[in-house]
Motif scaffolding. Sequence first.
Motif, PDB file in Angstrom:
ATOM      1  N   ALA A   1     -29.111  32.972 -25.258  1.00  0.00           N
ATOM      2  CA  ALA A   1     -29.799  32.887 -26.563  1.00  0.00           C
ATOM      3  C   ALA A   1     -28.936  32.159 -27.588  1.00  0.00           C
ATOM      4  O   ALA A   1     -29.435  31.365 -28.389  1.00  0.00           O
ATOM      5  N   LEU A   2     -27.635  32.416 -27.555  1.00  0.00           N
ATOM      6  CA  LEU A   2     -26.709  31.725 -28.464  1.00  0.00           C
ATOM      7  C   LEU A   2     -26.744  30.224 -28.229  1.00  0.00           C
ATOM      8  O   LEU A   2     -26.822  29.427 -29.165  1.00  0.00           O
ATOM      9  N   LYS A   3     -26.708  29.852 -26.945  1.00  0.00           N
ATOM     10  CA  LYS A   3     -26.759  28.416 -26.581  1.00  0.00           C
ATOM     11  C   LYS A   3     -28.063  27.792 -27.045  1.00  0.00           C
ATOM     12  O   LYS A   3     -28.104  26.692 -27.592  1.00  0.00           O
ATOM     13  N   ARG A   4     -29.165  28.509 -26.831  1.00  0.00           N
ATOM     14  CA  ARG A   4     -30.488  27.994 -27.200  1.00  0.00           C
ATOM     15  C   ARG A   4     -30.597  27.787 -28.722  1.00  0.00           C
ATOM     16  O   ARG A   4     -31.170  26.808 -29.198  1.00  0.00           O
ATOM     17  N   SER A   5     -30.021  28.732 -29.475  1.00  0.00           N
ATOM     18  CA  SER A   5     -30.048  28.627 -30.944  1.00  0.00           C
ATOM     19  C   SER A   5     -29.430  27.316 -31.407  1.00  0.00           C
ATOM     20  O   SER A   5     -29.923  26.673 -32.322  1.00  0.00           O
ATOM     21  N   LYS A   6     -28.318  26.948 -30.760  1.00  0.00           N
ATOM     22  CA  LYS A   6     -27.622  25.707 -31.137  1.00  0.00           C
ATOM     23  C   LYS A   6     -28.379  24.480 -30.628  1.00  0.00           C
ATOM     24  O   LYS A   6     -28.625  23.532 -31.375  1.00  0.00           O
ATOM     25  N   SER A   7     -28.782  24.511 -29.346  1.00  0.00           N
ATOM     26  CA  SER A   7     -29.361  23.299 -28.747  1.00  0.00           C
ATOM     27  C   SER A   7     -30.752  22.991 -29.299  1.00  0.00           C
ATOM     28  O   SER A   7     -31.151  21.829 -29.376  1.00  0.00           O
ATOM     29  N   SER A   8     -31.490  24.026 -29.714  1.00  0.00           N
ATOM     30  CA  SER A   8     -32.836  23.775 -30.247  1.00  0.00           C
ATOM     31  C   SER A   8     -32.850  23.580 -31.753  1.00  0.00           C
ATOM     32  O   SER A   8     -33.895  23.342 -32.338  1.00  0.00           O
ATOM     33  N   GLY A   9     -31.686  23.712 -32.385  1.00  0.00           N
ATOM     34  CA  GLY A   9     -31.598  23.438 -33.824  1.00  0.00           C
ATOM     35  C   GLY A   9     -32.327  24.448 -34.683  1.00  0.00           C
ATOM     36  O   GLY A   9     -33.241  24.111 -35.433  1.00  0.00           O
ATOM     37  N   TYR A  10     -31.919  25.725 -34.572  1.00  0.00           N
ATOM     38  CA  TYR A  10     -32.622  26.781 -35.286  1.00  0.00           C
ATOM     39  C   TYR A  10     -31.942  27.199 -36.603  1.00  0.00           C
ATOM     40  O   TYR A  10     -32.316  28.199 -37.196  1.00  0.00           O
ATOM     41  N   SER A  11     -30.934  26.448 -37.048  1.00  0.00           N
ATOM     42  CA  SER A  11     -30.222  26.847 -38.270  1.00  0.00           C
ATOM     43  C   SER A  11     -30.805  26.158 -39.499  1.00  0.00           C
ATOM     44  O   SER A  11     -31.567  25.191 -39.384  1.00  0.00           O
ATOM     45  N   TYR A  12     -30.422  26.653 -40.684  1.00  0.00           N
ATOM     46  CA  TYR A  12     -30.850  26.008 -41.929  1.00  0.00           C
ATOM     47  C   TYR A  12     -30.290  24.591 -42.040  1.00  0.00           C
ATOM     48  O   TYR A  12     -30.918  23.716 -42.630  1.00  0.00           O
ATOM     49  N   ASP A  13     -29.105  24.361 -41.461  1.00  0.00           N
ATOM     50  CA  ASP A  13     -28.547  23.004 -41.477  1.00  0.00           C
ATOM     51  C   ASP A  13     -29.432  22.050 -40.676  1.00  0.00           C
ATOM     52  O   ASP A  13     -29.678  20.916 -41.092  1.00  0.00           O
ATOM     53  N   ASP A  14     -29.930  22.533 -39.546  1.00  0.00           N
ATOM     54  CA  ASP A  14     -30.867  21.725 -38.741  1.00  0.00           C
ATOM     55  C   ASP A  14     -32.163  21.510 -39.507  1.00  0.00           C
ATOM     56  O   ASP A  14     -32.740  20.416 -39.480  1.00  0.00           O
ATOM     57  N   MET A  15     -32.625  22.574 -40.195  1.00  0.00           N
ATOM     58  CA  MET A  15     -33.853  22.454 -40.967  1.00  0.00           C
ATOM     59  C   MET A  15     -33.697  21.400 -42.067  1.00  0.00           C
ATOM     60  O   MET A  15     -34.577  20.559 -42.258  1.00  0.00           O
TER      61      MET A  15
ATOM     62  N   GLU B   1     -36.866  31.729 -24.195  1.00  0.00           N
ATOM     63  CA  GLU B   1     -37.507  31.967 -22.896  1.00  0.00           C
ATOM     64  C   GLU B   1     -37.423  33.441 -22.494  1.00  0.00           C
ATOM     65  O   GLU B   1     -36.353  34.054 -22.556  1.00  0.00           O
ATOM     66  N   GLU B   2     -38.573  33.968 -22.084  1.00  0.00           N
ATOM     67  CA  GLU B   2     -38.663  35.393 -21.763  1.00  0.00           C
ATOM     68  C   GLU B   2     -37.770  35.780 -20.583  1.00  0.00           C
ATOM     69  O   GLU B   2     -37.715  35.085 -19.569  1.00  0.00           O
ATOM     70  N   ASN B   3     -37.049  36.890 -20.764  1.00  0.00           N
ATOM     71  CA  ASN B   3     -36.135  37.470 -19.763  1.00  0.00           C
ATOM     72  C   ASN B   3     -34.922  36.587 -19.445  1.00  0.00           C
ATOM     73  O   ASN B   3     -34.096  36.954 -18.621  1.00  0.00           O
ATOM     74  N   LYS B   4     -34.832  35.446 -20.134  1.00  0.00           N
ATOM     75  CA  LYS B   4     -33.653  34.596 -19.939  1.00  0.00           C
ATOM     76  C   LYS B   4     -32.861  34.498 -21.243  1.00  0.00           C
ATOM     77  O   LYS B   4     -31.636  34.536 -21.261  1.00  0.00           O
ATOM     78  N   GLU B   5     -33.597  34.382 -22.372  1.00  0.00           N
ATOM     79  CA  GLU B   5     -32.935  34.237 -23.678  1.00  0.00           C
ATOM     80  C   GLU B   5     -33.305  35.362 -24.645  1.00  0.00           C
ATOM     81  O   GLU B   5     -32.642  35.561 -25.648  1.00  0.00           O
ATOM     82  N   ALA B   6     -34.374  36.067 -24.342  1.00  0.00           N
ATOM     83  CA  ALA B   6     -34.797  37.232 -25.138  1.00  0.00           C
ATOM     84  C   ALA B   6     -35.739  38.062 -24.282  1.00  0.00           C
ATOM     85  O   ALA B   6     -36.212  37.589 -23.242  1.00  0.00           O
ATOM     86  N   VAL B   7     -35.996  39.275 -24.715  1.00  0.00           N
ATOM     87  CA  VAL B   7     -36.880  40.165 -23.962  1.00  0.00           C
ATOM     88  C   VAL B   7     -38.033  40.552 -24.884  1.00  0.00           C
ATOM     89  O   VAL B   7     -37.836  40.771 -26.083  1.00  0.00           O
TER      90      VAL B   7
END
Length: 345
Positions: A318-332, A283-289
């Motif tokens: 952004a760290l929280k979002r990475s985990k909760s949205s499943g952005y890792s290779y393990d999630d993939m 999300e813009e200005n909340k998790e990335a710019v």
Amino acid sequence: EKTMDKEMNILFVHPLEGNAYELYKAFERKKNINIIPLLKEKLKLENNLITKIRHKIRLHKDSFDINNKLLSYNLDNIDIVFIVKGNEVYPDTLKKISKKFPSIKLINWSLDDMSGWHTKSLFFHYGLKYYDLVYTTKTYNISRLKKIGAKKIKYITQAYSNDIHKKPQKTSKLFEYDVLFIGRAEKERFETMKFLANNGINVNIYGTGWEKKPYKHQINNLFIHKHPLFNENYALAIASSKITLTFLSKINEDLHTSRSFEIPACGGFMIAERTSEHTTLFEENKEAVYFSSNNELLEKINYYLNNEIVRKEIINNALKRSKSSGYSYDDMADKLVIDFQELYV
């Protein structure tokens, strides 16, 4: 019919390195998945004339003898042949496997633009129709690959590795930069960073291709380290810098890249090019710019360099979002396994 209580045997066709290796390790960690590497060697960079000519005419050299290895492998108990890119896999090889082992599912997975001329392989092109499922990280590739024969295509995003891209215990004085960019040399990104430097911003660059002539002249505030950063140093540099830039490859028409996930996962503050995919992922200005012009980028860098509290907040979000949205290779790997099972239903 495959169910989760039966082990799934996946033959993995790619050298065990790079992003493909991160996915391989993620599969290895899965219960009920038995992943087997076809190739034991490391990537060979062949720079001889024949290899270059073959690459130019888009008939890639099979440096690893993949076709022979595949055809002589005992595939009796294999459920999935998982081919990464597959530029040197002959259509005839795929045809023979699907004829002899009709229950085997042939999967193609690539992070590259497989429809673009710069990455084109005629073997891939004519073999496309034999794959049961093709994965792409480029939304525009879906229609293009369909046109050239793909039966079933799925869009996936790129990812970060739980092994490599994590926030270090402590940062390093060595990499305490205002603005950092890690990536290969491309003209547009250089022009943008030169603009920042000319406007008083200190920019540090790491990556490949920066030793070439156009980037040679001295520019105040622009520091080019003529080597890439890998693994621990990569994560450390991102976590230690105040701002890390994400530029997208113009030749690949990217709307996001692996760095879009790696920077937040390393605990970095990301400023990236504004695209429809980026704004959906973080999300813009909340998790990335995000920025759409050099002037907007300069303005935002000046603002965030002077606002550490806001910066830290965005990093944590952004760290929280990475985990909760499943952005890792393990999630993939989890998602891919579900797709594989559906192919057998």
